[in-house]
Every structure is written in C-alpha cells, then in structure tokens.
Design a protein around this motif. Structure first.
Motif, PDB file in Angstrom:
ATOM      1  N   GLN A 124       0.706  -1.185   0.094  1.00  0.00           N
ATOM      2  CA  GLN A 124      -0.168  -0.199  -0.745  1.00  0.00           C
ATOM      3  C   GLN A 124       0.956   1.361   0.074  1.00  0.00           C
ATOM      4  OE1 GLN A 124      -3.514  -0.143  -0.125  1.00  0.00           O
ATOM      5  NE2 GLN A 124      -2.765  -2.180  -0.862  1.00  0.00           N
ATOM      6  N   LEU A 125       2.074   1.027   0.957  1.00  0.00           N
ATOM      7  CA  LEU A 125       2.926   1.869   0.929  1.00  0.00           C
ATOM      8  C   LEU A 125       3.404   2.542  -0.436  1.00  0.00           C
ATOM      9  CD1 LEU A 125       4.292   5.170   2.561  1.00  0.00           C
ATOM     10  CD2 LEU A 125       6.363   2.870   3.434  1.00  0.00           C
ATOM     11  N   ALA A 126       3.837   1.317  -1.534  1.00  0.00           N
ATOM     12  CA  ALA A 126       4.384   1.583  -2.319  1.00  0.00           C
ATOM     13  C   ALA A 126       3.292   2.447  -3.559  1.00  0.00           C
ATOM     14  CB  ALA A 126       5.155   0.253  -3.152  1.00  0.00           C
ATOM     15  N   LYS A 127       2.448   2.129  -3.256  1.00  0.00           N
ATOM     16  CA  LYS A 127       1.103   2.980  -4.389  1.00  0.00           C
ATOM     17  C   LYS A 127       1.131   4.822  -4.352  1.00  0.00           C
ATOM     18  CE  LYS A 127      -1.909  -0.462  -4.165  1.00  0.00           C
ATOM     19  NZ  LYS A 127      -3.492  -1.162  -3.556  1.00  0.00           N
ATOM     20  N   THR A 128       2.051   4.701  -2.895  1.00  0.00           N
ATOM     21  CA  THR A 128       1.992   6.418  -2.869  1.00  0.00           C
ATOM     22  C   THR A 128       3.748   7.693  -3.651  1.00  0.00           C
ATOM     23  OG1 THR A 128       2.850   6.327  -0.408  1.00  0.00           O
ATOM     24  CG2 THR A 128       0.338   5.739  -0.927  1.00  0.00           C
ATOM     25  N   ARG A 129       4.482   6.626  -3.507  1.00  0.00           N
ATOM     26  CA  ARG A 129       5.457   6.669  -3.916  1.00  0.00           C
ATOM     27  C   ARG A 129       5.614   7.901  -5.233  1.00  0.00           C
ATOM     28  NH1 ARG A 129       8.027   1.686  -5.431  1.00  0.00           N
ATOM     29  NH2 ARG A 129       8.545   0.367  -3.395  1.00  0.00           N
ATOM     30  N   THR A 130       6.542   8.899  -4.672  1.00  0.00           N
ATOM     31  CA  THR A 130       6.786   9.499  -5.584  1.00  0.00           C
ATOM     32  C   THR A 130       8.380  10.327  -6.228  1.00  0.00           C
ATOM     33  OG1 THR A 130       6.952  11.060  -4.114  1.00  0.00           O
ATOM     34  CG2 THR A 130       5.085  11.114  -4.801  1.00  0.00           C
ATOM     35  N   ALA A 131       7.975  11.082  -7.314  1.00  0.00           N
ATOM     36  CA  ALA A 131       9.591  10.967  -7.575  1.00  0.00           C
ATOM     37  C   ALA A 131      10.669  11.562  -6.516  1.00  0.00           C
ATOM     38  CB  ALA A 131      10.116  11.828  -9.374  1.00  0.00           C
ATOM     39  N   ALA A 132      10.306  12.503  -6.032  1.00  0.00           N
ATOM     40  CA  ALA A 132      10.544  12.648  -5.104  1.00  0.00           C
ATOM     41  C   ALA A 132      10.948  12.012  -3.463  1.00  0.00           C
ATOM     42  CB  ALA A 132       9.691  14.338  -4.145  1.00  0.00           C
ATOM     43  N   GLY A 133      10.134  11.156  -3.459  1.00  0.00           N
ATOM     44  CA  GLY A 133      10.342  10.265  -2.590  1.00  0.00           C
ATOM     45  C   GLY A 133      10.970   8.981  -3.031  1.00  0.00           C
ATOM     46  N   LYS A 134      11.533   8.208  -4.306  1.00  0.00           N
ATOM     47  CA  LYS A 134      11.869   7.891  -4.305  1.00  0.00           C
ATOM     48  C   LYS A 134      13.551   8.390  -4.218  1.00  0.00           C
ATOM     49  CE  LYS A 134       8.562   5.274  -7.815  1.00  0.00           C
ATOM     50  NZ  LYS A 134       8.566   5.099  -9.510  1.00  0.00           N
ATOM     51  N   LYS A 135      13.404   9.808  -4.289  1.00  0.00           N
ATOM     52  CA  LYS A 135      14.722  10.165  -4.938  1.00  0.00           C
ATOM     53  C   LYS A 135      15.670  10.440  -3.220  1.00  0.00           C
ATOM     54  CE  LYS A 135      17.507  14.430  -5.999  1.00  0.00           C
ATOM     55  NZ  LYS A 135      17.246  15.930  -7.179  1.00  0.00           N
ATOM     56  N   ALA A 136      14.781  11.142  -2.648  1.00  0.00           N
ATOM     57  CA  ALA A 136      15.163  10.347  -1.047  1.00  0.00           C
ATOM     58  C   ALA A 136      15.630   9.386   0.106  1.00  0.00           C
ATOM     59  CB  ALA A 136      13.657  11.087   0.071  1.00  0.00           C
ATOM     60  N   ALA A 137      14.438   8.127  -1.010  1.00  0.00           N
ATOM     61  CA  ALA A 137      14.527   7.082  -0.481  1.00  0.00           C
ATOM     62  C   ALA A 137      16.404   6.319  -1.294  1.00  0.00           C
ATOM     63  CB  ALA A 137      13.331   6.394  -1.102  1.00  0.00           C
ATOM     64  N   THR A 138      16.547   6.197  -1.930  1.00  0.00           N
ATOM     65  CA  THR A 138      17.772   6.460  -2.577  1.00  0.00           C
ATOM     66  C   THR A 138      18.906   7.197  -2.216  1.00  0.00           C
ATOM     67  OG1 THR A 138      16.374   5.869  -4.881  1.00  0.00           O
ATOM     68  CG2 THR A 138      18.758   5.925  -4.920  1.00  0.00           C
ATOM     69  N   TRP A 139      18.816   8.171  -1.809  1.00  0.00           N
ATOM     70  CA  TRP A 139      19.730   8.778  -1.164  1.00  0.00           C
ATOM     71  C   TRP A 139      20.577   7.972   0.555  1.00  0.00           C
ATOM     72  CZ3 TRP A 139      21.109  11.442   2.845  1.00  0.00           C
ATOM     73  CH2 TRP A 139      21.844  12.433   3.218  1.00  0.00           C
ATOM     74  N   LEU A 140      19.240   8.080   0.514  1.00  0.00           N
ATOM     75  CA  LEU A 140      19.146   7.606   2.488  1.00  0.00           C
ATOM     76  C   LEU A 140      19.353   5.786   2.329  1.00  0.00           C
ATOM     77  CD1 LEU A 140      15.849   8.484   3.436  1.00  0.00           C
ATOM     78  CD2 LEU A 140      17.818   9.557   4.450  1.00  0.00           C
ATOM     79  N   GLU A 141      19.389   4.792   1.316  1.00  0.00           N
ATOM     80  CA  GLU A 141      19.439   4.018   1.529  1.00  0.00           C
ATOM     81  C   GLU A 141      21.087   3.518   0.895  1.00  0.00           C
ATOM     82  OE1 GLU A 141      19.076  -0.199  -1.632  1.00  0.00           O
ATOM     83  OE2 GLU A 141      17.727   1.552  -1.822  1.00  0.00           O
ATOM     84  N   VAL A 142      21.604   4.649   0.125  1.00  0.00           N
ATOM     85  CA  VAL A 142      23.476   4.267   0.110  1.00  0.00           C
ATOM     86  C   VAL A 142      23.984   5.217   0.928  1.00  0.00           C
ATOM     87  CG1 VAL A 142      25.131   5.424  -1.813  1.00  0.00           C
ATOM     88  CG2 VAL A 142      22.337   5.027  -3.006  1.00  0.00           C
ATOM     89  N   HIS A 143      23.776   6.244   1.303  1.00  0.00           N
ATOM     90  CA  HIS A 143      24.521   7.129   2.725  1.00  0.00           C
ATOM     91  C   HIS A 143      24.367   6.139   3.776  1.00  0.00           C
ATOM     92  CE1 HIS A 143      26.347   8.933  -0.411  1.00  0.00           C
ATOM     93  NE2 HIS A 143      25.357   9.612  -0.508  1.00  0.00           N
ATOM     94  N   GLY A 144      22.984   5.661   4.189  1.00  0.00           N
ATOM     95  CA  GLY A 144      21.912   5.720   5.696  1.00  0.00           C
ATOM     96  C   GLY A 144      22.878   4.253   6.474  1.00  0.00           C
ATOM     97  N   LYS A 145      24.063   3.486   5.673  1.00  0.00           N
ATOM     98  CA  LYS A 145      24.527   2.120   5.748  1.00  0.00           C
ATOM     99  C   LYS A 145      25.616   2.900   7.009  1.00  0.00           C
ATOM    100  CE  LYS A 145      23.064  -1.476   3.324  1.00  0.00           C
ATOM    101  NZ  LYS A 145      24.304  -2.616   2.242  1.00  0.00           N
ATOM    102  N   GLY A 146      26.722   3.686   6.432  1.00  0.00           N
ATOM    103  CA  GLY A 146      27.560   4.552   7.042  1.00  0.00           C
ATOM    104  C   GLY A 146      27.771   5.632   6.801  1.00  0.00           C
TER     105      GLY A 146
END
Length: 291
Positions: A124-146
């Motif tokens: 259900q959350l995936a249905k609400t994704r936006t281009a801005a949200g994907k951009k934020a999530a991608t950045w956080l995924e890449v840099h959030g581990k360390g």
C-alpha cells in the motif's frame, strides 16, 4: 528513539558539508601536482561522498514518526536485556561472545500471517511513491549504512583532541561492523525474504528471478547500524541526540518506502543496534578482548 523533531533540523551537519562542496573545490585548486595525485589515490571518505552527492529534500515528520515510535520501544527492551550481559561480563569487551549472545536476543520473526499483513502494508505504501520520495529513499539507502554516521562523528571530532577523536572514530567503525555481523548471522538463520523478493513488482529494478530466495531482510542492517550509531553519537554529544534520532527515522522509513523491509525487520534491527550501542558504551573504559 524518540519521535523526530521538525524536518528543517534533521541534517544540519550534512547540509553544511554539502553546501561547502564548492568551497572544497576552490581550496583544492592551489594544490601541488604531487598532493593532487596523492588525493586522487586516496579512497573517498564519508565527507567526500556526501559532498559529491548532497542530500535531497527528505521525508516529512508525518511520514516517519509512526515507525520511529515503534522503534523507540526497542531501546527499553535492549537496556533490560543488556543488563543481563553486564551482570555476567561486567565491562569486559568480547566481541565474538557478544555477537553470539546478541543474535540470540533477537525475537523469532513474525508468523507467516503477520508477515503477510506487513507485506500488504508495504504494498500500500508503494502505491503512494513519488519521484521526490524515490530520490530521498535512494539517497538514504546509499548513505544510511555508514556515510551519514561517519560524517556526524567527523563533525564531533573537529572539537576534540586528536587522540580522542581517533578513539571515537574507531569505536563507531567497530560498532557498525558488529551490528552488521549480528544482523547477517540472524538473517542467515531465519531466512525471511525481503518484500521485493516476495513481490517483485515492488522493485522491478532488482530483477528478482522466480527461484530466488534472498536477500533476507530480518533484521534490517540499516536499522541496526543507525541505532548503534545514534546510541554512540548521542552519548558523546547529548545535545545533538534529537538530530541523530531524526536522521535514523529517515533512514529506516526509506527502507519501508522502497520495499527493502517490513516493519518487524526494522524493529528487530533497531533492537540489535541498541544492544550494540549499550555494549560499546559499557566497555568504553575497558581493554578490548575481541576485536
């Protein structure tokens, strides 16, 4: 982990470093050929990586707070569990023994029915994704581990004696490594496929095959590393604790947003990270026995 503060305060250090990227380039234009060659060979650090990839607009408080509240309960559980370790081991550090013990404290994954319900929430959350949200999530995924946590630690070290800064840097690096090792040990035992493996339509970019089993997502490595880093960084600089907590909420929410995890993956990972943070704080003044 308390609920995050207003979004504008969530990443002041990262914003300052990112804004300084232009100045960084100007300062280095006067470097000698020899120093430039040496810098080119040097592996980019967290500061360099985030200068090269500044943060976009991140998620709102309304989006991240519900998950952050669920994670907050894990700190109380971790503190109670760690008290048992401390009773048996005192302040002696033994990373190998702690890894085994901590993995045993992680609760069993939810039932199939409960995990299916969690998967539906992610769908259900995936249905609400936006281009801005994907951009934020991608950045956080890449840099959030360390990278994010190392950058915060670097900021703290700027105000410390060189020797103490080096100690803190080493502790954070070791804590992130141990959090990763514990989550990987549990994941290999419980074998809970990531949401996008269960439903490949959630992440077509992952190119999941019909027979694919992993990667396994319980518990979340991002959540474990974030919680461990927040505990350490907050102990060293208590007045910045809410900033660190707010960033951790961003990192973990991004994992739900892009179907890398379900909620129980995040809370279990947070428990691991909280245990690791308690462990390093407790052993701070003791000789290392298991590095």
């Amino acid at each position: 982990m308390s609920s995050p503060r207003r979004l504008k305060w969530q990443y002041p250090v990262i914003a300052v470093v990112a804004a300084g990227a232009v100045g960084f380039g100007v300062l280095h234009t006067s470097a000698t050929p020899a120093s430039s060659a040496a810098a080119a060979k040097k592996k980019p650090g967290a500061t360099d990586k985030i200068k090269a990839d500044p943060p976009p607009a991140l998620f709102t408080d309304a989006q991240v707070t519900p998950l952050a509240k669920q994670q907050a309960a894990q700190k109380h559980t971790a503190d109670a569990l760690f008290a048992k370790w401390k009773t048996a081991h005192g302040s002696t550090r033994d990373d190998k023994a702690f890894l085994t013990w901590a993995a045993q404290q992680v609760p069993a994954p939810p039932s199939k029915a409960d995990r299916t319900a969690e998967l539906h929430q992610v769908q259900q959350l995936a249905k609400t994704r936006t281009a801005a949200g994907k951009k934020a999530a991608t950045w956080l995924e890449v840099h959030g581990k360390g990278d994010i946590w190392k950058l915060y630690a670097h900021d703290q070290r700027e105000l410390l004696p060189k020797e103490q800064g080096a100690v803190d840097k080493g502790e954070l690096k070791s804590a992130l490594k141990l959090a990763k090792a514990i989550t990987e040990k549990v994941a290999a035992l419980d074998k809970q496929p990531a949401p996008y493996v269960l439903d490949p339509s959630l992440r077509p970019d992952k190119h999941v095959t019909a027979a694919q089993k992993g990667p396994y997502s319980y518990p979340s490595r991002h959540a474990a590393k974030a919680a461990a880093a927040v505990t350490l960084l907050s102990g060293w600089s208590p007045h910045r604790a809410e900033d660190y907590q707010a960033m951790a909420a961003q990192v973990t929410y991004s994992r739900l947003y892009m179907a890398g995890h379900v909620t129980s993956d995040i809370t279990a990972g947070t428990l691991v990270g909280d245990l690791v943070g308690d462990y390093f704080h407790n052993a701070a003044a003791a000789p290392s026995a298991g590095k």
